[in-house]
Design an enzyme around this catalytic site. Structure first.
Site, PDB file in Angstrom:
ATOM      1  N   LYS A 112      37.942  51.287  44.736  1.00  0.00           N
ATOM      2  CA  LYS A 112      39.003  51.488  45.743  1.00  0.00           C
ATOM      3  C   LYS A 112      38.594  52.569  46.752  1.00  0.00           C
ATOM      4  O   LYS A 112      38.888  52.466  47.940  1.00  0.00           O
ATOM      5  CB  LYS A 112      40.313  51.903  45.063  1.00  0.00           C
ATOM      6  CG  LYS A 112      40.980  50.770  44.329  1.00  0.00           C
ATOM      7  CD  LYS A 112      41.861  49.978  45.281  1.00  0.00           C
ATOM      8  CE  LYS A 112      42.526  48.830  44.556  1.00  0.00           C
ATOM      9  NZ  LYS A 112      43.281  47.956  45.418  1.00  0.00           N
ATOM     10  N   LYS A 192      36.686  35.848  42.922  1.00  0.00           N
ATOM     11  CA  LYS A 192      37.923  35.451  42.264  1.00  0.00           C
ATOM     12  C   LYS A 192      38.919  34.982  43.334  1.00  0.00           C
ATOM     13  O   LYS A 192      38.960  35.553  44.437  1.00  0.00           O
ATOM     14  CB  LYS A 192      38.464  36.700  41.555  1.00  0.00           C
ATOM     15  CG  LYS A 192      39.670  36.505  40.712  1.00  0.00           C
ATOM     16  CD  LYS A 192      39.966  37.803  39.978  1.00  0.00           C
ATOM     17  CE  LYS A 192      41.351  37.753  39.394  1.00  0.00           C
ATOM     18  NZ  LYS A 192      41.707  38.936  38.633  1.00  0.00           N
ATOM     19  N   LYS A 195      44.456  35.989  47.619  1.00  0.00           N
ATOM     20  CA  LYS A 195      45.099  35.819  48.929  1.00  0.00           C
ATOM     21  C   LYS A 195      44.407  36.692  49.968  1.00  0.00           C
ATOM     22  O   LYS A 195      44.144  36.275  51.087  1.00  0.00           O
ATOM     23  CB  LYS A 195      46.571  36.203  48.786  1.00  0.00           C
ATOM     24  CG  LYS A 195      47.317  36.156  50.080  1.00  0.00           C
ATOM     25  CD  LYS A 195      48.796  36.199  49.854  1.00  0.00           C
ATOM     26  CE  LYS A 195      49.248  34.874  49.295  1.00  0.00           C
ATOM     27  NZ  LYS A 195      50.657  34.605  49.483  1.00  0.00           N
TER      28      LYS A 195
END
Ligand code: SF4
Length: 324
Positions: A112, A192, A195
Site C-alpha cells: 500500500k 485477480k 473492479k
C-alpha cells in the site's frame, strides 16, 4: 449452539464473478451451518480516501447483490461496519496490545505504501488491528477467507491471543475457512479479478453485456491462429468453464488442446453458461431494486442485532482492562 462466522468486505459496489465465486457463494452456503455475521467494512475503505462520494451507493449496490445472491437476513446478520461504532473503540483498545513491529512487517502494508506514497496514513498501518476488532467484537470463530488473506488472519489470531494472555481468556482465536475457489483471474488473464483493475465481469450485467465482456478476455497467448493447439490449464476462460460449465469442461479442454474449438466459440459457450447460471440472480436483483427501502431496513435491523453483541463484548473488554 452454532459456531459464529464473521466476514467483512469492502464496499466495492456492484459485485463481479470473482466476488461471487470467491466469497458470496461461500457466504450463502455457510448460512445454515453457522451463525453468520456479514459486514460491509466502510471504514476500511477510507484508508485510500478515493471517491468517498460514492460510498453510500456502493454499499447499496453491494447489499443488493448479496441479497439477490441468497444472503438471507433471517439467517444472517447483515450490516455496515460504521453503524456499530463500538468497533472503533475496540480498535483503539486492541491497538494498545499490538506491537508496532507486527504491523510494519505486514506485506500488504508495504504494498500500500508503494501504491499511495502520497497518503501513508495511520489507518493503513492500523488496518489489521481494525480488522481484528471487526472479528473479535462479535467473537467470530470462523472466518471465510481466500489464501491471500491468510497472513492477515494469522495476525488477528496473534492479537487475540496476546489480549487473552494479558487480560484473561476473552476472544476465540478465529480460524480460517478457505474457500474452494480461492483465486479468480480477471479478463486480462494475469491479475485477480478486480473492479479497480477493470478486468471484471459484473454479476448484474445484461446477457448481451456479459457476452461482450467475455469476448474481451485474454486467453492462451500460444493460440494466435485458430489451428494453434491451446493450453487450457493456463487460460482464465477455461478456469471459468470449469465452474460454469462443469459437464463440458473436460471435453472443452480436449478440444482446445487439439485445436478443435476456437477461442470465440469457447467464450460464447462460457458466456451462455454464465447467463444461464446468473439468470435467477438477475431476476431477484431486478425485483429487489424496485424496493430500495427494503435494503435500508435490512441494514438497520442488522446493525441493531450486531450492536447487542458488540456492546456486551466491549463491556467485558473494558472491565478486563480496568476501564470499568
Ligand atoms: Fe482458452 Fe477456450 Fe481458447 Fe482454449 S479454446 S485457449 S480454453 S478460450
Amino acid at each position: 449452539m452454532k459456531r459464529r462466522v464473521f466476514s467483512g468486505s469492502r464496499p466495492t459496489g456492484r459485485q463481479h464473478l470473482g466476488n461471487y465465486l470467491g466469497a458470496i457463494q461461500n457466504y450463502v452456503n455457510l448460512q445454515d451451518e453457522y451463525a453468520c455475521i456479514y459486514c460491509i467494512v466502510d471504514v476500511h475503505a477510507l484508508t485510500s480516501l478515493e471517491d468517498t462520494g460514492s460510498l453510500q451507493k456502493n454499499i447499496y449496490d453491494m447489499m443488493l447483490d448479496w441479497l439477490a445472491a441468497g444472503l438471507d437476513p433471517r439467517k444472517s446478520i447483515l450490516f455496515v461496519q460504521s453503524r456499530v461504532p463500538e468497533v472503533m473503540e475496540l480498535h483503539t483498545l486492541l491497538s494498545m496490545v499490538t506491537p508496532l513491529s507486527w504491523l510494519l512487517r505486514v506485506p500488504t502494508f508495504k504494498e500500500k505504501v508503494k501504491l499511495q506514497p502520497h497518503n501513508v496514513n495511520y489507518g493503513l498501518v492500523g488496518y489489521p488491528v481494525l480488522m481484528t476488532a471487526d472479528i473479535v467484537l462479535y467473537k467470530g470463530e470462523v472466518v471465510p477467507v481466500g489464501e491471500d488473506q491468510l497472513p492477515h488472519l494469522e495476525l488477528a489470531r496473534e492479537i487475540a491471543r496476546r489480549f487473552n494472555n494479558l487480560f484473561g481468556q476473552t476472544f476465540p482465536e478465529p480460524e480460517a475457512k478457505l474457500t474452494s475457489f480461492p483465486l479468480v483471474l480477471g479478463l486480462d488473464g494475469k491479475e485477480k479479478m478486480s473492479k479497480q483493475l477493470g478486468n471484471d465481469i459484473e454479476l448484474a450485467l445484461s446477457p448481451q453485456e456479459t457476452i461482450e465482456r467475455v469476448m474481451t478476455a485474454v486467453t492462451d497467448p500460444a493460440r494466435r491462429y485458430r489451428d494453434d493447439p491451446g493450453h487450457p490449464e493456463i487460460c482464465n476462460i477455461y478456469q471459468l468453464q470449469r465452474y460454469f460449465n462443469p459437464l463440458q469442461s473436460d471435453s472443452i479442454a480436449e478440444q482446445c488442446r487439439s485445436a478443435n474449438i476456437g477461442c470465440v466459440d469457447c467464450k460464447t459457450l462460457l458466456a451462455e453458461e454464465i447467463n444461464s447460471t446468473l439468470g435467477p440472480f438477475r431476476e431477484r436483483r431486478a425485483v429487489l431494486a424496485t424496493k430500495p427501502q427494503y435494503v435500508a431496513e435490512v441494514l438497520a435491523d442488522g446493525a441493531e442485532r450486531a450492536r447487542v453483541i458488540a456492546r456486551e463484548t466491549l463491556r467485558e473488554v473494558k472491565q478486563k482492562m480496568g476501564l470499568l
